[in-house]
Write a protein that holds these residues in place. Sequence first.
Motif, short mmCIF file in Angstrom:
data_model
loop_
_atom_site.label_atom_id
_atom_site.label_comp_id
_atom_site.label_asym_id
_atom_site.label_seq_id
_atom_site.Cartn_x
_atom_site.Cartn_y
_atom_site.Cartn_z
N LYS A 149 0.84 -1.21 0.00
CA LYS A 149 0.00 0.00 0.00
C LYS A 149 0.88 1.26 0.00
O LYS A 149 0.41 2.34 -0.31
CB LYS A 149 -0.91 0.01 1.24
CG LYS A 149 -1.88 -1.16 1.29
CD LYS A 149 -2.80 -1.10 2.50
CE LYS A 149 -2.10 -1.34 3.83
NZ LYS A 149 -1.31 -2.58 3.96
N GLU A 152 3.17 3.03 -4.02
CA GLU A 152 2.85 4.09 -4.98
C GLU A 152 3.29 5.47 -4.51
O GLU A 152 3.83 6.25 -5.29
CB GLU A 152 1.36 4.05 -5.32
CG GLU A 152 1.17 3.38 -6.64
CD GLU A 152 -0.26 3.19 -7.07
OE1 GLU A 152 -1.12 2.96 -6.21
OE2 GLU A 152 -0.49 3.26 -8.29
N ASP A 175 -0.83 -9.66 -6.02
CA ASP A 175 -1.77 -9.03 -6.97
C ASP A 175 -1.66 -7.52 -6.91
O ASP A 175 -1.61 -6.84 -7.92
CB ASP A 175 -3.22 -9.55 -6.82
CG ASP A 175 -3.65 -9.73 -5.39
OD1 ASP A 175 -2.93 -9.26 -4.49
OD2 ASP A 175 -4.72 -10.33 -5.17
N ARG A 176 -1.53 -6.97 -5.69
CA ARG A 176 -1.40 -5.52 -5.54
C ARG A 176 -0.07 -5.04 -6.15
O ARG A 176 -0.03 -4.05 -6.88
CB ARG A 176 -1.47 -5.13 -4.06
CG ARG A 176 -1.76 -3.65 -3.85
CD ARG A 176 -1.61 -3.28 -2.39
NE ARG A 176 -2.69 -3.76 -1.54
CZ ARG A 176 -3.74 -3.02 -1.16
NH1 ARG A 176 -3.84 -1.78 -1.60
NH2 ARG A 176 -4.64 -3.50 -0.36
N MET A 178 1.81 -6.46 -8.49
CA MET A 178 1.86 -6.58 -9.95
C MET A 178 0.98 -5.53 -10.62
O MET A 178 1.32 -5.04 -11.70
CB MET A 178 1.45 -8.00 -10.39
CG MET A 178 2.43 -9.09 -9.98
SD MET A 178 4.16 -8.74 -10.33
CE MET A 178 4.19 -8.78 -12.11
N SER A 179 -0.13 -5.17 -9.97
CA SER A 179 -0.97 -4.17 -10.64
C SER A 179 -0.31 -2.78 -10.54
O SER A 179 -0.37 -2.00 -11.48
CB SER A 179 -2.42 -4.21 -10.15
OG SER A 179 -2.53 -3.56 -8.94
N ILE A 180 0.40 -2.50 -9.44
CA ILE A 180 1.16 -1.23 -9.35
C ILE A 180 2.26 -1.22 -10.41
O ILE A 180 2.47 -0.22 -11.11
CB ILE A 180 1.77 -1.05 -7.93
CG1 ILE A 180 0.67 -0.88 -6.89
CG2 ILE A 180 2.75 0.12 -7.89
CD1 ILE A 180 1.15 -0.97 -5.44
N LYS A 182 2.40 -2.76 -13.21
CA LYS A 182 1.83 -2.61 -14.55
C LYS A 182 1.45 -1.15 -14.80
O LYS A 182 1.77 -0.58 -15.83
CB LYS A 182 0.61 -3.53 -14.66
CG LYS A 182 0.19 -3.80 -16.06
CD LYS A 182 -0.68 -5.02 -16.17
CE LYS A 182 -1.20 -5.09 -17.60
NZ LYS A 182 -2.54 -5.64 -17.65
N ARG A 183 0.80 -0.56 -13.78
CA ARG A 183 0.34 0.83 -13.93
C ARG A 183 1.51 1.79 -14.13
O ARG A 183 1.40 2.75 -14.87
CB ARG A 183 -0.40 1.20 -12.63
CG ARG A 183 -1.63 1.98 -12.87
CD ARG A 183 -2.63 2.13 -11.77
NE ARG A 183 -2.24 2.00 -10.40
CZ ARG A 183 -2.60 0.98 -9.61
NH1 ARG A 183 -3.34 -0.01 -10.09
NH2 ARG A 183 -2.23 0.94 -8.34
N HIS A 184 2.64 1.51 -13.49
CA HIS A 184 3.76 2.47 -13.54
C HIS A 184 4.93 1.94 -14.35
O HIS A 184 6.02 2.51 -14.29
CB HIS A 184 4.21 2.79 -12.11
CG HIS A 184 3.14 3.45 -11.30
ND1 HIS A 184 2.89 4.81 -11.35
CD2 HIS A 184 2.21 2.94 -10.46
CE1 HIS A 184 1.87 5.10 -10.56
NE2 HIS A 184 1.44 3.98 -10.00
N ASP A 185 4.73 0.85 -15.08
CA ASP A 185 5.76 0.32 -15.96
C ASP A 185 7.07 0.03 -15.20
O ASP A 185 8.14 0.49 -15.57
CB ASP A 185 6.00 1.34 -17.09
CG ASP A 185 6.64 0.68 -18.30
OD1 ASP A 185 6.59 -0.55 -18.37
OD2 ASP A 185 7.19 1.40 -19.15
#
Length: 446
Positions: A149, A152, A175-176, A178-180, A182-185
């Motif tokens: 958390k 980011e 999951d959290r 990997m999604s961060i 992905k969002r921020h490359d």
Amino acid sequence: MKTENEIRAEILERVGELYASREAGRKFVPGLDRVHYAGRVFDEKEMQALISSALDFWMTLGEKDIEFTKSLCGYQGMKYGVMANSGSSANLLAVSALCSKNFSGHLNKGDEVVTTAAAFPTTLNPIIQNGLVPVFVDVEADTYNIDAKKIEEALSEKTRAVMFAHTLGNPAEMDRIMSIAKRHDLFVVEDTCDALDSRYGGKLCGTFGDLSTYSFYAAHHITTGEGGAVLTDNPELYKEALSIRDWGRACFCRTGEKNPDGACGRRFSHKFEGLPDGYDHKYVYSNIGYNLKPLDLQCAIGVEQLKKLPAFTEKRKRNFSALYNALKEHKDFLILPRAYEKADPSWFALPVTVREEAPFSRKEIVSYLESKRIETRMLFGGNILRQPGYRDILHRVGGALTNTDKIAEGTFFLGVYPGLDEEKLDYMISVLDDFFRNHTNSREAD
Ligand SMILES: Cc1ncc(COP(=O)(O)O)c(C=O)c1O
């Protein structure tokens, strides 16, 4: 005269006898013999594999490297593997591959990597060694994992990667994370040195990110004595990790390549800018590398160890549960470890943190256990920024490291490795019971 095969079979049979005779004499004396927190668990199969490889006397990487790499990649469901001489070297290779100028998405000096300070040093060191800047975020007080958390808010325009360990086998919140990413490359490097066979959402740790690393030091889930590996599905990163392991050379021939013209069949017919036409590919260097290879002897042990992994995992889980159950009535004094709902950990160890309000200190409980010959360990560097070697490193801190400091002050761990049988577990539990009986009553009476 006996044939070579007959002599070899005789030697291996005697090795089996030697193992059996040692085992027959083994006896645990509580209070006298050390209860190790970890250790190698093996039988005659590993000893025979090692001796058989020694009899071949090939020594450097060869057939057993191919076999072990293939079976490890198969187990993990990953495409490429590079064996290394340690988990630390595997981490160095993973980060160095990301920084290789030949890698299309390479990181540059000064780029940032998000990580934690409650870490084993060599998860962090390759970031520093490659001229990158670590950005530390806090860990959670009970999972001991990177607090996803907080990632980011720690990012800047220079942040390119996240690198963390699944702490003591407890899967991070994948999951959290990997999604961060992905969002921020961001690239993701999973230090899986302590988490082989742990799963998150049914998927094995080490199979989420761009690269994952493993340690086969004797304390780990499987062992080759010393050893490690890097796995990836990315062919570019694989090529650079292999090159950097093998002196930085451009040639990807295995040691002992049979074709004198190289595996590519073009050893003397490449043209490289700045080098004479047809310069031997074996001596063309596309990276500034190291020699971080293990020996085939180690890989031979690894092949046998990997076959035992599911049984090891079962025992780790059983041992963790037994100790956890014994400790849970003391949760007012101890923070007990938590796994995420989706996680299925194969614990490396059982971490506990002595609460500030407990009537005893970490020093007291650890000293008591050690005096009863039960080994304990601290959670690695605690807060590594407080360690003498790290005080002056270039870094950034993303938010307060409150839980990291709590770990430095109050955390230790107990072993759960498969070598702990019922007799040793019973002894550990009875010593813990004695400690809590003496220390919680006496202070209450004050
Ligand atoms: C999380 C983690 N990463 C890396 C390493 C380094 O592995 P090795 O001892 O094989 O160099 C360790 C060592 O125990 C570790 O716990």
